[in-house]
Design a protein around this motif. Sequence first.
Motif, mmCIF file in Angstrom:
data_model
loop_
_atom_site.group_PDB
_atom_site.id
_atom_site.type_symbol
_atom_site.label_atom_id
_atom_site.label_comp_id
_atom_site.label_asym_id
_atom_site.label_seq_id
_atom_site.Cartn_x
_atom_site.Cartn_y
_atom_site.Cartn_z
ATOM 1 N N ARG A 133 -43.111 -56.056 -98.388
ATOM 2 C CA ARG A 133 -44.522 -55.792 -98.088
ATOM 3 C C ARG A 133 -44.846 -54.353 -98.479
ATOM 4 N NH1 ARG A 133 -47.265 -59.619 -95.713
ATOM 5 N NH2 ARG A 133 -48.809 -58.158 -94.961
ATOM 6 N N PRO A 134 -45.916 -54.147 -99.282
ATOM 7 C CA PRO A 134 -46.209 -52.799 -99.770
ATOM 8 C C PRO A 134 -46.650 -51.826 -98.674
ATOM 9 C CG PRO A 134 -47.934 -54.314 -100.430
ATOM 10 C CD PRO A 134 -46.836 -55.136 -99.808
ATOM 11 N N TYR A 135 -47.170 -52.328 -97.569
ATOM 12 C CA TYR A 135 -47.671 -51.447 -96.506
ATOM 13 C C TYR A 135 -46.807 -51.522 -95.251
ATOM 14 C CZ TYR A 135 -51.521 -51.566 -99.722
ATOM 15 O OH TYR A 135 -52.274 -51.488 -100.864
ATOM 16 N N ALA A 136 -45.548 -51.920 -95.421
ATOM 17 C CA ALA A 136 -44.649 -51.990 -94.272
ATOM 18 C C ALA A 136 -44.328 -50.594 -93.737
ATOM 19 C CB ALA A 136 -43.368 -52.720 -94.653
ATOM 20 N N ASN A 137 -44.298 -49.601 -94.618
ATOM 21 C CA ASN A 137 -44.092 -48.218 -94.188
ATOM 22 C C ASN A 137 -45.442 -47.614 -93.816
ATOM 23 O OD1 ASN A 137 -41.320 -48.268 -94.706
ATOM 24 N ND2 ASN A 137 -41.661 -47.803 -96.865
ATOM 25 N N PRO A 138 -45.486 -46.769 -92.803
ATOM 26 C CA PRO A 138 -46.770 -46.233 -92.344
ATOM 27 C C PRO A 138 -47.467 -45.322 -93.352
ATOM 28 C CG PRO A 138 -44.994 -45.523 -90.884
ATOM 29 C CD PRO A 138 -44.399 -46.388 -91.923
ATOM 30 N N GLU A 139 -46.722 -44.541 -94.123
ATOM 31 C CA GLU A 139 -47.370 -43.591 -95.035
ATOM 32 C C GLU A 139 -48.183 -44.274 -96.130
ATOM 33 O OE1 GLU A 139 -46.572 -39.659 -97.771
ATOM 34 O OE2 GLU A 139 -44.877 -40.638 -96.802
ATOM 35 N N PRO A 140 -47.651 -45.257 -96.862
ATOM 36 C CA PRO A 140 -48.488 -45.925 -97.866
ATOM 37 C C PRO A 140 -49.693 -46.632 -97.254
ATOM 38 C CG PRO A 140 -46.183 -46.497 -98.204
ATOM 39 C CD PRO A 140 -46.267 -45.721 -96.935
ATOM 40 N N ALA A 141 -49.518 -47.195 -96.066
ATOM 41 C CA ALA A 141 -50.638 -47.850 -95.389
ATOM 42 C C ALA A 141 -51.715 -46.823 -95.032
ATOM 43 C CB ALA A 141 -50.153 -48.568 -94.138
ATOM 44 N N ALA A 142 -51.296 -45.670 -94.523
ATOM 45 C CA ALA A 142 -52.254 -44.624 -94.155
ATOM 46 C C ALA A 142 -52.983 -44.097 -95.386
ATOM 47 C CB ALA A 142 -51.535 -43.485 -93.443
ATOM 48 N N ARG A 143 -52.268 -43.908 -96.472
ATOM 49 C CA ARG A 143 -52.902 -43.429 -97.703
ATOM 50 C C ARG A 143 -53.935 -44.421 -98.217
ATOM 51 N NH1 ARG A 143 -50.105 -39.120 -100.384
ATOM 52 N NH2 ARG A 143 -48.259 -38.535 -99.218
ATOM 53 N N LYS A 144 -53.619 -45.701 -98.145
ATOM 54 C CA LYS A 144 -54.560 -46.716 -98.600
ATOM 55 C C LYS A 144 -55.777 -46.765 -97.684
ATOM 56 C CE LYS A 144 -54.457 -49.074 -101.721
ATOM 57 N NZ LYS A 144 -55.115 -48.932 -103.037
ATOM 58 N N LEU A 145 -55.587 -46.586 -96.381
ATOM 59 C CA LEU A 145 -56.713 -46.565 -95.448
ATOM 60 C C LEU A 145 -57.639 -45.388 -95.731
ATOM 61 C CD1 LEU A 145 -54.984 -47.567 -92.110
ATOM 62 C CD2 LEU A 145 -56.572 -48.935 -93.464
ATOM 63 N N VAL A 146 -57.073 -44.228 -96.007
ATOM 64 C CA VAL A 146 -57.899 -43.062 -96.328
ATOM 65 C C VAL A 146 -58.629 -43.286 -97.653
ATOM 66 C CG1 VAL A 146 -57.856 -40.596 -96.861
ATOM 67 C CG2 VAL A 146 -56.504 -41.481 -94.973
ATOM 68 N N GLU A 147 -57.945 -43.896 -98.598
ATOM 69 C CA GLU A 147 -58.580 -44.197 -99.877
ATOM 70 C C GLU A 147 -59.742 -45.174 -99.685
ATOM 71 O OE1 GLU A 147 -57.138 -46.427 -103.880
ATOM 72 O OE2 GLU A 147 -55.766 -44.926 -103.057
ATOM 73 N N LEU A 148 -59.545 -46.187 -98.856
ATOM 74 C CA LEU A 148 -60.625 -47.130 -98.560
ATOM 75 C C LEU A 148 -61.772 -46.434 -97.839
ATOM 76 C CD1 LEU A 148 -58.576 -50.235 -97.371
ATOM 77 C CD2 LEU A 148 -59.965 -50.074 -99.437
#
Length: 112
Positions: free
Chosen positions: A7-22
């Motif tokens: 899963r690409p967003y299993a780690n918190p950092e990539p998920a957080a970066r994508k949320l900020v980008e959104l």
Amino acid sequence: MKHTEERPYANPEPAARKLVELAATVEAVQDGRIYIERINAPFMFKLKGSGSEFGVGLKYAIEHGWLSKHESGTYVKLMPPVKICWLANRKIPADIGRQLRRPYFMGKTPPA
């Protein structure tokens, strides 16, 4: 043998970066407020992230000062762009300054 995909967003950092980008692509309403569902829906349905990945990513972004969440949990705000320097290396929408309600981005001065 793995039966599931990574899963690409299993780690918190990539998920957080994508949320900020959104959040940076969503037009803020009053006082820079971004309703939480405006970033939750694309994260979960377009990017196929899970609810727990969203929650952990949001917590990570708040802890690192990239986003702030109202105590009611209904909206978030982008923190000043100086704190999100990693966006400088990414493709940024042309109207990011208007969206963030800042006249300058990353300390760059406008052309004379």
